[in-house]
Write a protein that holds these residues in place. Structure first.
Motif, mmCIF file in Angstrom:
data_model
loop_
_atom_site.group_PDB
_atom_site.id
_atom_site.type_symbol
_atom_site.label_atom_id
_atom_site.label_comp_id
_atom_site.label_asym_id
_atom_site.label_seq_id
_atom_site.Cartn_x
_atom_site.Cartn_y
_atom_site.Cartn_z
ATOM 1 N N MET A 1 0.847 -1.179 0.000
ATOM 2 C CA MET A 1 0.000 0.000 0.000
ATOM 3 C C MET A 1 0.896 1.246 0.000
ATOM 4 S SD MET A 1 -2.799 1.284 2.779
ATOM 5 C CE MET A 1 -3.851 -0.120 2.562
ATOM 6 N N THR A 2 0.641 2.130 -0.916
ATOM 7 C CA THR A 2 1.381 3.386 -1.008
ATOM 8 C C THR A 2 0.862 4.351 0.059
ATOM 9 O OG1 THR A 2 1.731 3.088 -3.367
ATOM 10 C CG2 THR A 2 1.910 5.334 -2.535
ATOM 11 N N ASN A 3 1.776 5.097 0.671
ATOM 12 C CA ASN A 3 1.313 6.073 1.658
ATOM 13 C C ASN A 3 2.151 7.340 1.616
ATOM 14 O OD1 ASN A 3 3.662 5.509 3.040
ATOM 15 N ND2 ASN A 3 2.676 4.894 4.911
ATOM 16 N N VAL A 4 1.589 8.382 2.188
ATOM 17 C CA VAL A 4 2.274 9.665 2.319
ATOM 18 C C VAL A 4 2.511 9.884 3.808
ATOM 19 C CG1 VAL A 4 2.115 12.155 1.967
ATOM 20 C CG2 VAL A 4 1.157 10.593 0.269
ATOM 21 N N ALA A 5 3.775 10.005 4.187
ATOM 22 C CA ALA A 5 4.131 10.194 5.594
ATOM 23 C C ALA A 5 4.422 11.672 5.863
ATOM 24 C CB ALA A 5 5.347 9.353 5.946
ATOM 25 N N VAL A 6 3.825 12.171 6.923
ATOM 26 C CA VAL A 6 4.065 13.543 7.356
ATOM 27 C C VAL A 6 4.977 13.469 8.584
ATOM 28 C CG1 VAL A 6 2.988 15.655 8.196
ATOM 29 C CG2 VAL A 6 1.807 14.250 6.517
ATOM 30 N N PRO A 7 6.104 14.167 8.563
ATOM 31 C CA PRO A 7 7.052 14.084 9.677
ATOM 32 C C PRO A 7 6.540 14.810 10.925
ATOM 33 C CG PRO A 7 7.804 15.689 8.068
ATOM 34 C CD PRO A 7 6.574 15.035 7.492
ATOM 35 N N ALA A 8 5.765 14.089 11.736
ATOM 36 C CA ALA A 8 5.108 14.697 12.903
ATOM 37 C C ALA A 8 6.113 15.294 13.887
ATOM 38 C CB ALA A 8 4.220 13.668 13.596
ATOM 39 N N ALA A 9 7.209 14.597 14.146
ATOM 40 C CA ALA A 9 8.202 15.110 15.095
ATOM 41 C C ALA A 9 8.811 16.415 14.596
ATOM 42 C CB ALA A 9 9.291 14.074 15.342
ATOM 43 N N GLN A 10 9.105 16.478 13.308
ATOM 44 C CA GLN A 10 9.683 17.688 12.733
ATOM 45 C C GLN A 10 8.668 18.832 12.763
ATOM 46 O OE1 GLN A 10 11.083 17.182 8.714
ATOM 47 N NE2 GLN A 10 12.227 19.082 8.732
ATOM 48 N N LEU A 11 7.408 18.524 12.490
ATOM 49 C CA LEU A 11 6.361 19.555 12.544
ATOM 50 C C LEU A 11 6.209 20.100 13.956
ATOM 51 C CD1 LEU A 11 3.581 17.946 10.324
ATOM 52 C CD2 LEU A 11 4.894 19.992 9.795
ATOM 53 N N GLY A 12 6.168 19.205 14.941
ATOM 54 C CA GLY A 12 6.035 19.632 16.329
ATOM 55 C C GLY A 12 7.215 20.447 16.804
ATOM 56 N N SER A 13 8.409 20.031 16.415
ATOM 57 C CA SER A 13 9.622 20.749 16.803
ATOM 58 C C SER A 13 9.622 22.161 16.233
ATOM 59 C CB SER A 13 10.851 19.982 16.319
ATOM 60 O OG SER A 13 12.025 20.679 16.606
ATOM 61 N N ARG A 14 9.264 22.275 14.965
ATOM 62 C CA ARG A 14 9.235 23.597 14.325
ATOM 63 C C ARG A 14 8.152 24.479 14.942
ATOM 64 N NH1 ARG A 14 11.759 27.752 12.857
ATOM 65 N NH2 ARG A 14 10.950 28.835 11.061
#
Length: 52
Positions: A1-14
């Motif tokens: 299954m193809t998926n799109v990952a959003v970097p949650a840790a990077q988003l939270g840090s920023r």
């Protein structure tokens, strides 16, 4: 299954960096772009031609 990952840790840090900067009275930039990553796996079928 193809998926799109959003970097949650990077988003939270920023988000935390920007929040602290604002609390300290700094002007922060209007837009921060953090790109997602696409993982294409073998279970995905190739795209079909559009119907006429």
């Amino acid at each position: 299954m193809t998926n799109v990952a959003v970097p949650a840790a990077q988003l939270g840090s920023r988000a935390a960096e920007l929040a602290v900067a604002q609390l300290e009275g700094e002007t922060v930039e209007g837009v921060t772009l953090i790109g997602p990553s696409l993982t294409v796996r073998g279970s995905s079928a190739p795209m079909r031609a559009p119907r006429a």
